[in-house]
Design a protein around this motif. Structure first.
Motif, PDB file in Angstrom:
ATOM      1  N   GLN A  33       0.840  -1.187   0.000  1.00  0.00           N
ATOM      2  CA  GLN A  33       0.000   0.000   0.000  1.00  0.00           C
ATOM      3  C   GLN A  33       0.883   1.248   0.000  1.00  0.00           C
ATOM      4  O   GLN A  33       1.882   1.302   0.703  1.00  0.00           O
ATOM      5  CB  GLN A  33      -0.918   0.030   1.221  1.00  0.00           C
ATOM      6  N   LYS A  34       0.493   2.214  -0.780  1.00  0.00           N
ATOM      7  CA  LYS A  34       1.223   3.486  -0.823  1.00  0.00           C
ATOM      8  C   LYS A  34       0.553   4.435   0.157  1.00  0.00           C
ATOM      9  O   LYS A  34      -0.595   4.824  -0.045  1.00  0.00           O
ATOM     10  CB  LYS A  34       1.190   4.063  -2.232  1.00  0.00           C
ATOM     11  N   ILE A  35       1.272   4.774   1.207  1.00  0.00           N
ATOM     12  CA  ILE A  35       0.717   5.636   2.242  1.00  0.00           C
ATOM     13  C   ILE A  35       1.481   6.949   2.239  1.00  0.00           C
ATOM     14  O   ILE A  35       2.705   6.959   2.261  1.00  0.00           O
ATOM     15  CB  ILE A  35       0.802   4.955   3.620  1.00  0.00           C
ATOM     16  N   GLU A  36       0.730   8.036   2.234  1.00  0.00           N
ATOM     17  CA  GLU A  36       1.335   9.364   2.235  1.00  0.00           C
ATOM     18  C   GLU A  36       0.873  10.098   3.499  1.00  0.00           C
ATOM     19  O   GLU A  36      -0.325  10.172   3.784  1.00  0.00           O
ATOM     20  CB  GLU A  36       0.889  10.122   0.995  1.00  0.00           C
ATOM     21  N   ALA A  69      -8.039   4.791  -0.887  1.00  0.00           N
ATOM     22  CA  ALA A  69      -6.955   5.252  -1.762  1.00  0.00           C
ATOM     23  C   ALA A  69      -7.521   6.181  -2.838  1.00  0.00           C
ATOM     24  O   ALA A  69      -8.664   6.028  -3.270  1.00  0.00           O
ATOM     25  CB  ALA A  69      -6.268   4.058  -2.409  1.00  0.00           C
ATOM     26  N   ASP A  70      -6.697   7.140  -3.257  1.00  0.00           N
ATOM     27  CA  ASP A  70      -7.119   8.033  -4.339  1.00  0.00           C
ATOM     28  C   ASP A  70      -6.927   7.328  -5.688  1.00  0.00           C
ATOM     29  O   ASP A  70      -6.572   6.147  -5.740  1.00  0.00           O
ATOM     30  CB  ASP A  70      -6.379   9.375  -4.261  1.00  0.00           C
ATOM     31  N   LYS A  71      -7.142   8.053  -6.770  1.00  0.00           N
ATOM     32  CA  LYS A  71      -7.066   7.453  -8.103  1.00  0.00           C
ATOM     33  C   LYS A  71      -5.690   6.892  -8.439  1.00  0.00           C
ATOM     34  O   LYS A  71      -5.567   5.958  -9.216  1.00  0.00           O
ATOM     35  CB  LYS A  71      -7.481   8.475  -9.159  1.00  0.00           C
ATOM     36  N   SER A  72      -4.655   7.472  -7.830  1.00  0.00           N
ATOM     37  CA  SER A  72      -3.295   6.978  -8.093  1.00  0.00           C
ATOM     38  C   SER A  72      -2.919   5.809  -7.183  1.00  0.00           C
ATOM     39  O   SER A  72      -1.823   5.277  -7.279  1.00  0.00           O
ATOM     40  CB  SER A  72      -2.282   8.111  -7.929  1.00  0.00           C
ATOM     41  N   GLY A  73      -3.838   5.428  -6.268  1.00  0.00           N
ATOM     42  CA  GLY A  73      -3.583   4.305  -5.385  1.00  0.00           C
ATOM     43  C   GLY A  73      -2.949   4.669  -4.052  1.00  0.00           C
ATOM     44  O   GLY A  73      -2.632   3.797  -3.264  1.00  0.00           O
ATOM     45  N   LYS A  74      -2.788   5.974  -3.794  1.00  0.00           N
ATOM     46  CA  LYS A  74      -2.187   6.412  -2.534  1.00  0.00           C
ATOM     47  C   LYS A  74      -3.245   6.624  -1.464  1.00  0.00           C
ATOM     48  O   LYS A  74      -4.333   7.121  -1.737  1.00  0.00           O
ATOM     49  CB  LYS A  74      -1.438   7.734  -2.716  1.00  0.00           C
ATOM     50  N   ILE A  75      -2.898   6.246  -0.262  1.00  0.00           N
ATOM     51  CA  ILE A  75      -3.731   6.534   0.897  1.00  0.00           C
ATOM     52  C   ILE A  75      -3.112   7.752   1.570  1.00  0.00           C
ATOM     53  O   ILE A  75      -1.998   7.681   2.072  1.00  0.00           O
ATOM     54  CB  ILE A  75      -3.772   5.334   1.867  1.00  0.00           C
TER      55      ILE A  75
END
Length: 90
Positions: A33-36, A69-75
């Protein structure tokens, strides 16, 4: 029976220590998961955990699970989500 007991005194972690633990969890603990999370939100989570890594990590886990997640897959985690997650994990 105190002679057969062990007493462990747990010290509070510093905010810097908690930030490092949270960053490591974000990097290694959520599969792919991509977490920001921005620096201010990271500091907020560390401060609100009051030296307890379990509180910080539980809130982080709740926040990730509660955020789509947004459209780019980032949370993307913000202070609002972290605040709500801290209340749920208490």
């Amino acid at each position: 029976m105190l002679s057969r007991s062990r007493v462990f005194v747990l010290e509070q972690l510093s905010e810097d220590d908690l930030v490092k633990i949270i960053q490591r969890a974000i990097k290694l603990g959520f599969d792919k998961q991509k977490i920001e999370i921005d620096k201010d939100t990271l500091q907020y989570l560390a401060k609100m955990a009051s030296g307890d890594a379990r509180v910080a990590l539980n809130a982080l886990e709740f926040a990730v699970a509660a955020t789509k997640a947004d459209k780019s897959g980032k949370i993307k985690l913000d202070q609002k989500v972290i605040k709500e997650s801290l209340q749920k994990s208490s």
